[in-house]
Write an enzyme that holds these catalytic residues in place. Structure first.
Site, PDB file in Angstrom:
ATOM      1  N   ASP A  14     -53.737  60.345  11.151  1.00 53.03           N
ATOM      2  CA  ASP A  14     -53.447  59.802  12.450  1.00 53.03           C
ATOM      3  C   ASP A  14     -53.233  58.519  12.684  1.00 53.03           C
ATOM      4  O   ASP A  14     -53.815  58.144  13.637  1.00 53.03           O
ATOM      5  CB  ASP A  14     -54.220  61.052  13.604  1.00 53.03           C
ATOM      6  CG  ASP A  14     -53.686  62.167  13.407  1.00 53.03           C
ATOM      7  OD1 ASP A  14     -52.870  62.404  13.535  1.00 53.03           O
ATOM      8  OD2 ASP A  14     -54.965  62.808  13.872  1.00 53.03           O
ATOM      9  N   GLU A  15     -53.145  57.776  11.552  1.00 50.95           N
ATOM     10  CA  GLU A  15     -53.289  56.372  11.957  1.00 50.95           C
ATOM     11  C   GLU A  15     -51.963  55.811  11.865  1.00 50.95           C
ATOM     12  O   GLU A  15     -51.945  54.507  11.892  1.00 50.95           O
ATOM     13  CB  GLU A  15     -53.367  55.500  10.255  1.00 50.95           C
ATOM     14  CG  GLU A  15     -55.199  55.783   9.804  1.00 50.95           C
ATOM     15  CD  GLU A  15     -54.990  57.131   8.880  1.00 50.95           C
ATOM     16  OE1 GLU A  15     -53.776  58.316   8.396  1.00 50.95           O
ATOM     17  OE2 GLU A  15     -55.945  57.422   8.148  1.00 50.95           O
ATOM     18  N   LYS A  19     -44.663  56.530  10.868  1.00 48.82           N
ATOM     19  CA  LYS A  19     -44.098  55.520  10.846  1.00 48.82           C
ATOM     20  C   LYS A  19     -43.493  53.961  10.495  1.00 48.82           C
ATOM     21  O   LYS A  19     -41.978  53.916   9.950  1.00 48.82           O
ATOM     22  CB  LYS A  19     -44.187  53.958  12.526  1.00 48.82           C
ATOM     23  CG  LYS A  19     -42.898  52.980  12.972  1.00 48.82           C
ATOM     24  CD  LYS A  19     -43.849  52.027  13.878  1.00 48.82           C
ATOM     25  CE  LYS A  19     -43.565  50.747  13.770  1.00 48.82           C
ATOM     26  NZ  LYS A  19     -43.404  49.700  14.301  1.00 48.82           N
ATOM     27  N   HIS A  42     -46.679  64.004  11.064  1.00 45.60           N
ATOM     28  CA  HIS A  42     -45.564  62.219  11.123  1.00 45.60           C
ATOM     29  C   HIS A  42     -45.034  62.123  11.931  1.00 45.60           C
ATOM     30  O   HIS A  42     -43.920  62.798  11.995  1.00 45.60           O
ATOM     31  CB  HIS A  42     -45.129  61.827   9.472  1.00 45.60           C
ATOM     32  CG  HIS A  42     -45.914  61.790   8.660  1.00 45.60           C
ATOM     33  ND1 HIS A  42     -46.508  61.294   7.237  1.00 45.60           N
ATOM     34  CD2 HIS A  42     -47.925  61.565   8.953  1.00 45.60           C
ATOM     35  CE1 HIS A  42     -47.013  61.149   6.653  1.00 45.60           C
ATOM     36  NE2 HIS A  42     -48.151  61.431   8.064  1.00 45.60           N
ATOM     37  N   THR A 300     -49.833  67.435  15.076  1.00 45.77           N
ATOM     38  CA  THR A 300     -49.779  69.622  14.725  1.00 45.77           C
ATOM     39  C   THR A 300     -50.515  70.641  16.082  1.00 45.77           C
ATOM     40  O   THR A 300     -49.746  71.296  15.552  1.00 45.77           O
ATOM     41  CB  THR A 300     -50.193  69.251  13.374  1.00 45.77           C
ATOM     42  OG1 THR A 300     -49.902  68.697  12.648  1.00 45.77           O
ATOM     43  CG2 THR A 300     -50.153  70.507  12.675  1.00 45.77           C
ATOM     44  N   THR A 301     -51.682  69.952  16.832  1.00 44.29           N
ATOM     45  CA  THR A 301     -52.236  71.123  17.089  1.00 44.29           C
ATOM     46  C   THR A 301     -52.075  71.170  18.880  1.00 44.29           C
ATOM     47  O   THR A 301     -52.767  71.943  19.379  1.00 44.29           O
ATOM     48  CB  THR A 301     -53.550  71.382  16.605  1.00 44.29           C
ATOM     49  OG1 THR A 301     -54.105  70.163  16.936  1.00 44.29           O
ATOM     50  CG2 THR A 301     -53.764  71.986  15.546  1.00 44.29           C
ATOM     51  N   ARG A 303     -53.878  68.778  20.226  1.00 41.67           N
ATOM     52  CA  ARG A 303     -55.657  68.939  19.960  1.00 41.67           C
ATOM     53  C   ARG A 303     -55.017  67.558  20.638  1.00 41.67           C
ATOM     54  O   ARG A 303     -55.336  66.428  20.034  1.00 41.67           O
ATOM     55  CB  ARG A 303     -56.648  68.788  19.096  1.00 41.67           C
ATOM     56  CG  ARG A 303     -56.671  70.519  19.558  1.00 41.67           C
ATOM     57  CD  ARG A 303     -57.906  70.769  18.070  1.00 41.67           C
ATOM     58  NE  ARG A 303     -56.911  70.353  16.719  1.00 41.67           N
ATOM     59  CZ  ARG A 303     -57.765  70.444  15.847  1.00 41.67           C
ATOM     60  NH1 ARG A 303     -59.187  71.100  15.982  1.00 41.67           N
ATOM     61  NH2 ARG A 303     -57.642  70.164  14.434  1.00 41.67           N
ATOM     62  N   LYS A 331     -50.582  50.387  15.687  1.00 42.63           N
ATOM     63  CA  LYS A 331     -50.880  50.366  17.547  1.00 42.63           C
ATOM     64  C   LYS A 331     -52.472  49.833  17.804  1.00 42.63           C
ATOM     65  O   LYS A 331     -52.633  49.858  18.655  1.00 42.63           O
ATOM     66  CB  LYS A 331     -52.101  52.377  16.967  1.00 42.63           C
ATOM     67  CG  LYS A 331     -51.526  53.372  16.854  1.00 42.63           C
ATOM     68  CD  LYS A 331     -51.694  54.709  16.811  1.00 42.63           C
ATOM     69  CE  LYS A 331     -50.856  54.927  18.237  1.00 42.63           C
ATOM     70  NZ  LYS A 331     -51.088  56.416  18.361  1.00 42.63           N
ATOM     71  N   ILE A 332     -51.641  48.048  16.891  1.00 42.60           N
ATOM     72  CA  ILE A 332     -52.550  47.427  17.728  1.00 42.60           C
ATOM     73  C   ILE A 332     -52.399  47.266  19.030  1.00 42.60           C
ATOM     74  O   ILE A 332     -53.270  46.536  20.113  1.00 42.60           O
ATOM     75  CB  ILE A 332     -52.678  45.747  16.964  1.00 42.60           C
ATOM     76  CG1 ILE A 332     -53.129  44.815  17.282  1.00 42.60           C
ATOM     77  CG2 ILE A 332     -50.742  45.602  17.440  1.00 42.60           C
ATOM     78  CD1 ILE A 332     -54.272  44.785  17.023  1.00 42.60           C
ATOM     79  N   ASP A 333     -50.860  46.740  19.669  1.00 45.25           N
ATOM     80  CA  ASP A 333     -50.698  46.659  21.297  1.00 45.25           C
ATOM     81  C   ASP A 333     -51.230  47.480  21.704  1.00 45.25           C
ATOM     82  O   ASP A 333     -51.946  47.418  23.173  1.00 45.25           O
ATOM     83  CB  ASP A 333     -49.243  47.746  20.684  1.00 45.25           C
ATOM     84  CG  ASP A 333     -48.869  48.901  20.532  1.00 45.25           C
ATOM     85  OD1 ASP A 333     -49.024  49.100  19.386  1.00 45.25           O
ATOM     86  OD2 ASP A 333     -48.742  49.975  21.321  1.00 45.25           O
TER      87      ASP A 333
HETATM   88  P1  IMP Z   1     -57.936  72.067   7.940  1.00 49.72           P
HETATM   89  O1  IMP Z   1     -57.011  70.811   7.287  1.00 49.72           O
HETATM   90  O2  IMP Z   1     -56.525  72.794   8.690  1.00 49.72           O
HETATM   91  O3  IMP Z   1     -58.691  72.422   6.615  1.00 49.72           O
HETATM   92  O4  IMP Z   1     -58.610  70.982   8.439  1.00 49.72           O
HETATM   93  C1  IMP Z   1     -59.829  70.310   8.215  1.00 49.72           C
HETATM   94  C2  IMP Z   1     -60.401  69.256   8.652  1.00 49.72           C
HETATM   95  O5  IMP Z   1     -58.822  67.748   8.734  1.00 49.72           O
HETATM   96  C3  IMP Z   1     -59.358  69.423  10.647  1.00 49.72           C
HETATM   97  O6  IMP Z   1     -60.990  68.185  10.966  1.00 49.72           O
HETATM   98  C4  IMP Z   1     -58.811  68.396  10.590  1.00 49.72           C
HETATM   99  O7  IMP Z   1     -58.172  67.754  12.105  1.00 49.72           O
HETATM  100  C5  IMP Z   1     -58.722  67.771   9.597  1.00 49.72           C
HETATM  101  N1  IMP Z   1     -57.030  67.022   9.232  1.00 49.72           N
HETATM  102  C6  IMP Z   1     -56.511  67.766   8.671  1.00 49.72           C
HETATM  103  N2  IMP Z   1     -55.087  67.540   8.594  1.00 49.72           N
HETATM  104  C7  IMP Z   1     -55.342  66.351   9.144  1.00 49.72           C
HETATM  105  C8  IMP Z   1     -54.420  64.810  10.152  1.00 49.72           C
HETATM  106  O8  IMP Z   1     -53.133  64.994   8.745  1.00 49.72           O
HETATM  107  N3  IMP Z   1     -54.361  64.515  11.164  1.00 49.72           N
HETATM  108  C9  IMP Z   1     -55.936  64.521  11.065  1.00 49.72           C
HETATM  109  N4  IMP Z   1     -57.224  65.500  11.427  1.00 49.72           N
HETATM  110  C10 IMP Z   1     -56.449  66.285   9.846  1.00 49.72           C
END
Ligand code: IMP
Length: 445
Positions: A14-15, A19, A42, A300-301, A303, A331-333
């Protein structure tokens, strides 16, 4: 010489890589995913419209770029077909624009069920996976129980293999006391999905070798971040694949010595979804403010992400192990408006902590002499105990999204950016100042 660039996330994912991939794909002939699955997300914003990608390389939005899903990527047929549909609905003709490696392993319904069952069974020790079946699918791959995408071509054999695996998995699911896989129902769904996906399946090695020989530009689109790498993360708070640069060879068949540029993407602060130690994590109102300003909710989730100050001790390791030749700051902004901004420049272990992880015992020379400990020497237990040593910066108030020249940035913002570059000893290629394609600065030396 052709330009083969690799984009690597240097934190916990999530960096803001989507983009950057989109931006740097402008001159790419091929954009290639080489690891992970639809646990990654992404988001690209073009013309005010949001495009969320989980499997198809985000760079495919650039007119010239052909999207390649390399063999190291796990495929969830349902997710892939909905991304294909999203692009086709936009009028994109994917016939010559998308190739999926025939060697990709599939995420099947029982993998998702197992992922959730393990997580629930872990109770308070849950890892916080995305629940997309990643761990169980990779486990099947390396235990020779996986089913690869090309096997969808021989439907009768696929049915046989699927039934064999699903029955075994149902036995395991029974022990967790959760709902079992409805084998015939799932097969019906897969039968429909295979028709959508098979036309795009082919030998991506042939395509990428041809591209290399013809001196085409290739952009390798990393997902996740180094702090989640299966080997170099604080295991087990990891994802199932290698995230570092070497994975382009195993996950896309691209020889590593052909890589001309490795771009480490560094978000100006830290975020994390899921469990596990994050030394610079913030709590309370400061965390809420950073989360809201940064829109730190999972692609993705959905959360809410944990957030914290930039951890340069960890990012330095990520740049070193991935051989970053350049960095991009994103995301410096988001940091505009904070009175003070902190950056972690060192870890120290409280003197009461006796290192326990095997990696620390093996490399304990430094810890014998001082309390300083490097990210690479930390197992998850040490990482949970380290004391981050911060350098503090004064913030800036101005909105910087429309600024186009480095020298026009507020002085404090310039100082913050220059410090990151100097600390990491890697030159900056791009500074991203907002979510849209055009919001960025290229620093002049
Ligand atoms: P999994 O890849 O679903 O098995 O999750 C394992 C860990 O990696 C969890 O803490 C997820 O939240 C994290 N994770 C997997 N893919 C990403 C991603 O693309 N961005 C941020 N966290 C991720």
């Amino acid at each position: 010489m052709n330009n083969i660039s690799v984009i690597i996330g240097t934190q916990w994912g999530d960096e803001g890589k989507g983009k950057i991939v989109d931006l740097l794909s402008e001159n790419a002939d091929y954009v290639v995913r080489f690891h992970g699955g639809n646990n990654a997300g992404h988001t690209v914003i073009v013309g005010g419209k949001k495009y969320p990608f989980h499997l198809i390389p985000a760079g495919i939005l650039q007119p010239k770029a052909v999207g390649v899903i390399g063999n190291g990527v796990l495929i969830d047929l349902e997710v892939l077909s909905s991304e294909i549909k999203m692009l086709q609905d936009e009028g994109m003709d994917l016939k010559k624009k998308l190739i999926i490696s025939d060697r990709c392993h599939l995420i099947l319904p029982y993998h998702k069920a197992l992922d959730l069952a393990y997580e629930n069974a872990r109770g308070k020790n849950k890892l916080g996976t995305t629940g997309r079946g990643i761990g169980p699918a990779f486990a099947d791959k390396v235990s020779y129980n996986g089913i690869r995408i090309h096997e969808l071509m021989d439907w009768n054999l696929f049915i046989e293999k699927f039934k064999f695996q699903a029955k075994i998995k149902n036995e395991i699911l029974k022990t967790f006391d959760v709902a079992l896989i409805k084998i015939d129902e799932e097969l019906k769904k897969i039968a429909d999905l295979r028709k959508i996906i098979l036309p795009f399946v082919g030998d991506t090695f042939v395509a990428t070798q041809k591209a290399i020989n013809e001196k085409k530009n290739i952009l390798l689109e990393g997902a996740h971040g180094v702090m989640l790498d299966i080997d170099f993360s604080p295991y087990p708070f990891s994802t199932g694949s290698n995230v570092i640069t070497g994975a382009v060879n195993t996950g896309a068949g691209i020889p590593v010595q052909k890589v001309s540029e490795v771009i480490g993407v560094v978000k100006a602060y830290t975020s994390r979804v899921g469990g596990g130690p994050v030394p610079t994590e913030l709590e309370g109102s400061l965390a809420d403010e950073l989360r809201e300003k940064g829109g730190e909710y999972g692609t993705t989730t959905g959360r809410a992400r944990r957030v914290g100050w930039l951890d340069l001790e960890a990012v330095k390791f990520a740049c070193q192990i991935s051989g970053a030749t350049h960095i991009v700051i994103t995301k410096i902004d988001v940091l505009s408006g904070f009175e003070k901004i902190k950056v972690c420049v060192e870890y120290q272990l409280p003197s009461s902590v006796i290192p326990t992880s095997s990696s620390v015992i093996a490399r304990s020379e430094t810890t014998k002499q001082s309390n300083k400990i490097s990210y690479s020497s930390c197992g998850y237990k040490e990482l949970a105990r380290v004391i981050p040593i911060y350098k503090e910066f004064s913030g800036w108030k101005e909105d910087i999204m429309d600024i186009k020249k480095f020298n026009d940035l507020p002085k404090n913002c310039q100082d913050y950016i220059k410090f990151i570059e100097k600390f990491l000893e890697v030159p900056i290629k791009i500074i991203s100042t907002g979510p849209a394609r055009e919001e960025y600065i290229t620093p002049t030396p």
